[in-house]
Design an enzyme around this catalytic site. Structure first.
Site, short mmCIF file in Angstrom:
data_model
loop_
_atom_site.label_atom_id
_atom_site.label_comp_id
_atom_site.label_asym_id
_atom_site.label_seq_id
_atom_site.Cartn_x
_atom_site.Cartn_y
_atom_site.Cartn_z
N ASN A 34 0.82 -1.22 0.00
CA ASN A 34 0.00 0.00 0.00
C ASN A 34 0.85 1.27 0.00
OD1 ASN A 34 0.91 0.27 2.65
ND2 ASN A 34 -1.08 -0.17 3.59
N LEU A 35 2.18 1.11 -0.01
CA LEU A 35 3.14 2.21 -0.09
C LEU A 35 3.07 3.15 1.12
CD1 LEU A 35 2.98 3.12 -3.90
CD2 LEU A 35 4.48 1.48 -2.73
N GLY A 38 6.62 1.70 2.08
CA GLY A 38 7.44 1.26 0.96
C GLY A 38 7.52 2.31 -0.13
N ASP A 53 -3.94 -3.10 -0.13
CA ASP A 53 -3.77 -3.45 1.27
C ASP A 53 -3.95 -4.95 1.46
OD1 ASP A 53 -4.88 -3.73 4.23
OD2 ASP A 53 -3.86 -1.79 4.10
N ILE A 54 -3.22 -5.51 2.44
CA ILE A 54 -3.33 -6.96 2.66
C ILE A 54 -4.74 -7.35 3.11
CG2 ILE A 54 -0.92 -7.49 3.08
CD1 ILE A 54 -1.45 -7.23 6.08
N ALA A 72 4.36 -7.42 5.05
CA ALA A 72 3.57 -6.20 5.20
C ALA A 72 3.21 -5.95 6.67
CB ALA A 72 2.30 -6.29 4.36
N TYR A 139 4.90 -4.04 19.14
CA TYR A 139 5.39 -4.59 17.87
C TYR A 139 5.71 -6.07 18.02
CZ TYR A 139 8.86 -5.90 14.39
OH TYR A 139 9.57 -6.59 13.43
N LYS A 143 3.70 -9.55 16.38
CA LYS A 143 4.36 -10.59 15.59
C LYS A 143 4.21 -11.96 16.25
CE LYS A 143 6.66 -8.50 12.12
NZ LYS A 143 6.80 -8.97 10.74
N ASN A 168 18.66 -7.54 13.47
CA ASN A 168 18.99 -6.39 12.63
C ASN A 168 19.40 -6.81 11.23
OD1 ASN A 168 18.94 -4.23 14.82
ND2 ASN A 168 20.37 -5.70 15.68
#
Length: 320
Positions: A34-35, A38, A53-54, A72, A139, A143, A168
């Protein structure tokens, strides 16, 4: 054998490098992004791009796809603390919609780009997959929730899935490199000092129980990471959810990174010692033993100077 794969978040840093690797391996890559974080120009030439969008993945997913590689997600720890609802909505609700679309289209292979932030502050390092999961921020919690969701999907509906957990990512691959805004990762921040875009680099604490007193972290070259994702596609087994940690096996301290940037760039890097940040463990390094055994993954770009050199080349070509 070539396949057709949907790469969600494929206009971002890691997703774009994975999409490029898919193309180079002879696969068809379709990027869905969806930028929001990105960049359209980050989508590799040769990949099909869908701006979307996902949550709406059902519009595009059909049985012609051989699998999905899922990147995403929002990934800024600080922002997740300030705006947890944003992270639960996108990372968890978005993935739930994606899984439903996969189920409907009978696409039964998934590689999920997870994070070692699911472990929180570890009791032992290097971190293995059996370590307790106790994320210290929304976050990491989102996940981990997705990993639980995938485990259930595999057991109930035959999904073959692999989750890759890592710390990282650094370096660059061809035209694809790190360009977050705002930037929060150490190597690109130090490179900004070398470019004259930043006066100095902050060292948050120099009194840790490490050889030079600064925090030690794992760094993986983005191309090594991409290769792990392609190997994970081959390892995905129907009805099973495999979780693999990724790492170089040894970490580098903040001062080692700064010194390496000085050597690679030839620029002085002024540093300023600042107070410790809350929740920063002294050492975070992941064990990649399972990835080596189950995926056959062996990182070939573990040298810190090489990682920095690739990132520096990309930064110079971008010019800002």
């Amino acid at each position: 054998m070539s396949g057709k794969y949907l790469v969600t978040g494929g206009a971002g840093y890691v997703g774009s490098v994975v999409a490029q690797h898919l193309l180079e391996a002879g696969h068809e890559a379709v990027v869905l992004d969806n930028l929001s974080t990105g960049f359209r120009e980050g989508v590799p030439a040769g990949a099909t791009f869908i701006e979307g969008d996902i949550r709406d993945a059902a519009k595009w997913l059909d049985s012609s796809y051989d699998g999905v590689l899922h990147f995403a997600a929002f990934s800024q720890v600080g922002e997740s603390v300030a705006k947890p609802e944003k992270y639960w909505d996108n990372n968890v609700a978005g993935t739930m919609a994606l899984l439903a679309a996969m189920r409907e289209a009978d696409v039964r292979t998934l590689v999920f780009s997870s994070t070692a932030a699911t472990y929180g502050e570890p009791d032992e390092v290097p971190i293995v997959e059996s370590a307790p999961t106790s994320p210290t921020n929304p976050y990491g919690a989102t996940k981990l929730a997705v990993d639980h969701m995938i485990t259930g999907e595999a057991a109930a509906h035959g999904l073959g899935a692999v989750s890759l957990r890592y710390f990282n990512v650094a370096g660059a691959y061809g035209e694809h490199g790190e360009r977050h805004d705002p930037e929060s990762h150490l190597i690109p921040l130090v490179l900004q000092v070398a470019q004259g875009r930043r006066d100095s680099i902050s060292v948050f604490g120099d009194d840790y129980a490490t050889p030079d007193g600064t925090c030690v972290r794992d760094y993986i070259h983005v191309a090594d990471l991409a290769e792990a994702h392609l190997l994970a596609l081959k390892a995905a087994t129907p009805g099973e959810h495999l979780i693999c940690n990724l790492g170089n096996g040894n970490g580098f301290s903040v001062r080692e990174v700064i010194d390496t940037v000085r050597r690679v760039t030839g620029h002085p890097i002024p540093e300023v010692v600042a107070p410790r940040r809350g929740g920063d463990p002294a050492v975070l390094v992941a064990s990649a033993a399972t990835a080596r055994e189950k995926l056959g993954w062996n990182p070939s770009r573990a040298d810190l100077a090489g990682i920095v050199a690739d990132a520096w080349d990309f930064a110079q070509r971008r010019g800002n």
